[in-house]
Design an enzyme around this catalytic site. Structure first.
Site, PDB file in Angstrom:
ATOM      1  N   ASN A  44     -41.719  57.294  20.732  1.00  0.00           N
ATOM      2  CA  ASN A  44     -42.569  56.928  19.677  1.00  0.00           C
ATOM      3  C   ASN A  44     -43.940  57.119  20.398  1.00  0.00           C
ATOM      4  O   ASN A  44     -43.987  56.754  21.642  1.00  0.00           O
ATOM      5  CB  ASN A  44     -42.197  55.622  19.286  1.00  0.00           C
ATOM      6  CG  ASN A  44     -41.966  54.492  20.147  1.00  0.00           C
ATOM      7  OD1 ASN A  44     -41.596  54.789  20.957  1.00  0.00           O
ATOM      8  ND2 ASN A  44     -42.349  53.194  19.856  1.00  0.00           N
ATOM      9  N   GLU A  46     -47.479  55.487  19.528  1.00  0.00           N
ATOM     10  CA  GLU A  46     -48.260  54.643  18.811  1.00  0.00           C
ATOM     11  C   GLU A  46     -49.845  55.060  18.691  1.00  0.00           C
ATOM     12  O   GLU A  46     -50.339  55.661  19.553  1.00  0.00           O
ATOM     13  CB  GLU A  46     -48.140  53.277  19.138  1.00  0.00           C
ATOM     14  CG  GLU A  46     -46.669  52.841  18.935  1.00  0.00           C
ATOM     15  CD  GLU A  46     -46.351  51.449  19.098  1.00  0.00           C
ATOM     16  OE1 GLU A  46     -46.982  50.740  19.765  1.00  0.00           O
ATOM     17  OE2 GLU A  46     -45.215  50.955  18.617  1.00  0.00           O
ATOM     18  N   ASN A  47     -50.566  54.314  17.879  1.00  0.00           N
ATOM     19  CA  ASN A  47     -52.071  54.589  17.646  1.00  0.00           C
ATOM     20  C   ASN A  47     -52.764  53.319  17.508  1.00  0.00           C
ATOM     21  O   ASN A  47     -52.305  52.704  16.674  1.00  0.00           O
ATOM     22  CB  ASN A  47     -52.129  55.656  16.522  1.00  0.00           C
ATOM     23  CG  ASN A  47     -53.669  56.446  16.477  1.00  0.00           C
ATOM     24  OD1 ASN A  47     -54.629  55.648  16.336  1.00  0.00           O
ATOM     25  ND2 ASN A  47     -53.639  57.261  17.194  1.00  0.00           N
ATOM     26  N   ALA A  48     -53.891  53.384  17.924  1.00  0.00           N
ATOM     27  CA  ALA A  48     -54.776  52.068  17.598  1.00  0.00           C
ATOM     28  C   ALA A  48     -54.863  52.153  16.054  1.00  0.00           C
ATOM     29  O   ALA A  48     -55.339  50.858  15.757  1.00  0.00           O
ATOM     30  CB  ALA A  48     -56.365  52.238  18.283  1.00  0.00           C
ATOM     31  N   TYR A  50     -53.005  52.121  13.524  1.00  0.00           N
ATOM     32  CA  TYR A  50     -51.500  51.751  13.405  1.00  0.00           C
ATOM     33  C   TYR A  50     -50.641  52.772  12.428  1.00  0.00           C
ATOM     34  O   TYR A  50     -49.725  53.422  13.039  1.00  0.00           O
ATOM     35  CB  TYR A  50     -51.217  50.303  12.822  1.00  0.00           C
ATOM     36  CG  TYR A  50     -51.316  49.261  13.938  1.00  0.00           C
ATOM     37  CD1 TYR A  50     -52.296  49.387  15.130  1.00  0.00           C
ATOM     38  CD2 TYR A  50     -51.187  47.839  13.515  1.00  0.00           C
ATOM     39  CE1 TYR A  50     -52.354  48.302  16.185  1.00  0.00           C
ATOM     40  CE2 TYR A  50     -51.489  46.855  14.576  1.00  0.00           C
ATOM     41  CZ  TYR A  50     -51.982  47.381  15.694  1.00  0.00           C
ATOM     42  OH  TYR A  50     -52.318  46.188  16.483  1.00  0.00           O
ATOM     43  N   CYS A  55     -42.714  58.266  15.061  1.00  0.00           N
ATOM     44  CA  CYS A  55     -41.491  57.800  15.603  1.00  0.00           C
ATOM     45  C   CYS A  55     -40.769  58.647  16.410  1.00  0.00           C
ATOM     46  O   CYS A  55     -41.086  59.989  16.394  1.00  0.00           O
ATOM     47  CB  CYS A  55     -40.443  57.403  14.491  1.00  0.00           C
ATOM     48  SG  CYS A  55     -40.982  56.146  13.133  1.00  0.00           S
ATOM     49  N   GLU A  57     -37.983  59.689  16.582  1.00  0.00           N
ATOM     50  CA  GLU A  57     -37.065  61.017  15.750  1.00  0.00           C
ATOM     51  C   GLU A  57     -37.711  61.759  15.009  1.00  0.00           C
ATOM     52  O   GLU A  57     -37.678  63.075  15.342  1.00  0.00           O
ATOM     53  CB  GLU A  57     -36.369  60.159  14.647  1.00  0.00           C
ATOM     54  CG  GLU A  57     -35.377  59.145  14.926  1.00  0.00           C
ATOM     55  CD  GLU A  57     -35.785  57.645  14.949  1.00  0.00           C
ATOM     56  OE1 GLU A  57     -37.105  57.444  15.509  1.00  0.00           O
ATOM     57  OE2 GLU A  57     -35.084  56.756  14.670  1.00  0.00           O
ATOM     58  N   CYS A  88     -35.962  54.754  10.728  1.00  0.00           N
ATOM     59  CA  CYS A  88     -36.720  54.338   9.408  1.00  0.00           C
ATOM     60  C   CYS A  88     -36.414  55.312   8.248  1.00  0.00           C
ATOM     61  O   CYS A  88     -35.786  56.236   8.203  1.00  0.00           O
ATOM     62  CB  CYS A  88     -38.096  54.463   9.642  1.00  0.00           C
ATOM     63  SG  CYS A  88     -39.090  55.864   9.893  1.00  0.00           S
ATOM     64  N   CYS A  91     -37.662  58.868   8.453  1.00  0.00           N
ATOM     65  CA  CYS A  91     -36.974  59.659   9.625  1.00  0.00           C
ATOM     66  C   CYS A  91     -35.707  60.048   8.997  1.00  0.00           C
ATOM     67  O   CYS A  91     -35.055  61.005   9.250  1.00  0.00           O
ATOM     68  CB  CYS A  91     -36.809  58.768  10.817  1.00  0.00           C
ATOM     69  SG  CYS A  91     -38.479  59.009  11.659  1.00  0.00           S
TER      70      CYS A  91
HETATM   71  N1  THU Z   1     -39.607  53.343  15.871  1.00  0.00           N
HETATM   72  C1  THU Z   1     -39.286  54.578  16.097  1.00  0.00           C
HETATM   73  O1  THU Z   1     -39.785  55.335  16.943  1.00  0.00           O
HETATM   74  N2  THU Z   1     -37.728  55.000  15.888  1.00  0.00           N
HETATM   75  C2  THU Z   1     -36.927  54.027  14.890  1.00  0.00           C
HETATM   76  O2  THU Z   1     -35.840  54.572  14.811  1.00  0.00           O
HETATM   77  C3  THU Z   1     -37.625  52.736  14.640  1.00  0.00           C
HETATM   78  C4  THU Z   1     -38.954  52.340  15.122  1.00  0.00           C
HETATM   79  C5  THU Z   1     -40.805  52.900  16.581  1.00  0.00           C
HETATM   80  C6  THU Z   1     -42.213  52.960  15.741  1.00  0.00           C
HETATM   81  C7  THU Z   1     -42.904  51.954  16.403  1.00  0.00           C
HETATM   82  O3  THU Z   1     -43.641  52.565  17.231  1.00  0.00           O
HETATM   83  C8  THU Z   1     -42.019  51.129  16.923  1.00  0.00           C
HETATM   84  O4  THU Z   1     -40.942  51.597  16.906  1.00  0.00           O
HETATM   85  C9  THU Z   1     -41.979  49.582  16.252  1.00  0.00           C
HETATM   86  O5  THU Z   1     -41.653  49.935  14.826  1.00  0.00           O
END
Ligand code: THU
Length: 134
Positions: A44, A46-48, A50, A55, A57, A88, A91
């Site tokens: 994963n 992330e970014n400021a 949001y 993800c 996947e 999620c 994904c």
């Molecule tokens: N996240 C994933 O990368 N994959 C998943 O299957 C569930 C959630 C990440 C997204 C976010 O960066 C962090 O987990 C919290 O949701």
């Protein structure tokens, strides 16, 4: 000698270590095996801002496509949680696009190893896919 799933879990764990998750602190790694037997990983990011985060996947599947793969044979998702870290909704749809009924989705935990394996039909029943557009 490690079996194929253990090797894939190790690849996903390596990606997990590199996750960029300064906001949630929830690291996730993923590793995909394509129809050529090639392994592609993602974590994963992330970014400021949001919603611009992505993800693990999503990254692994994008890497597979960029590397010439078109079918997901296996995918490992790994993190550290009491709960199963299942993909999620978005994904699941991505796996649906490039997977099939043979695709196996392995949910793993850093401390406890492999926990469960699902098919895409189990995670996304009655789904919309490429056939719906033909
Ligand atoms: N996240 C994933 O990368 N994959 C998943 O299957 C569930 C959630 C990440 C997204 C976010 O960066 C962090 O987990 C919290 O949701």
């Amino acid at each position: 000698m490690k079996n194929q799933l253990e090797t894939l879990i190790q690849s996903a764990t390596d990606a997990y270590q590199n996750a960029y998750a300064p906001y949630s602190h929830f690291h996730v790694g993923a590793a995909v095996v394509d129809e050529h037997g090639h392994v592609h990983t993602g974590c994963n990011v992330e970014n400021a801002a949001y919603p611009s985060g992505s993800c693990a996947e999503e990254q692994a599947i994008g890497s597979m496509v960029a590397g010439g793969g078109r079918r997901i044979r296996e995918i490992v998702v790994i993190g550290r949680s009491e709960e199963l870290i299942t993909p999620c909704g978005a994904c699941r749809q991505r796996i649906r696009e490039l997977g099939d009924d043979q695709t196996r989705i392995h949910i793993c935990d850093i401390d406890r190893g492999h926990l469960r394996t699902f098919t895409i039909e189990e995670l996304l029943p009655e789904s919309f896919g490429p056939e719906n557009l033909s």
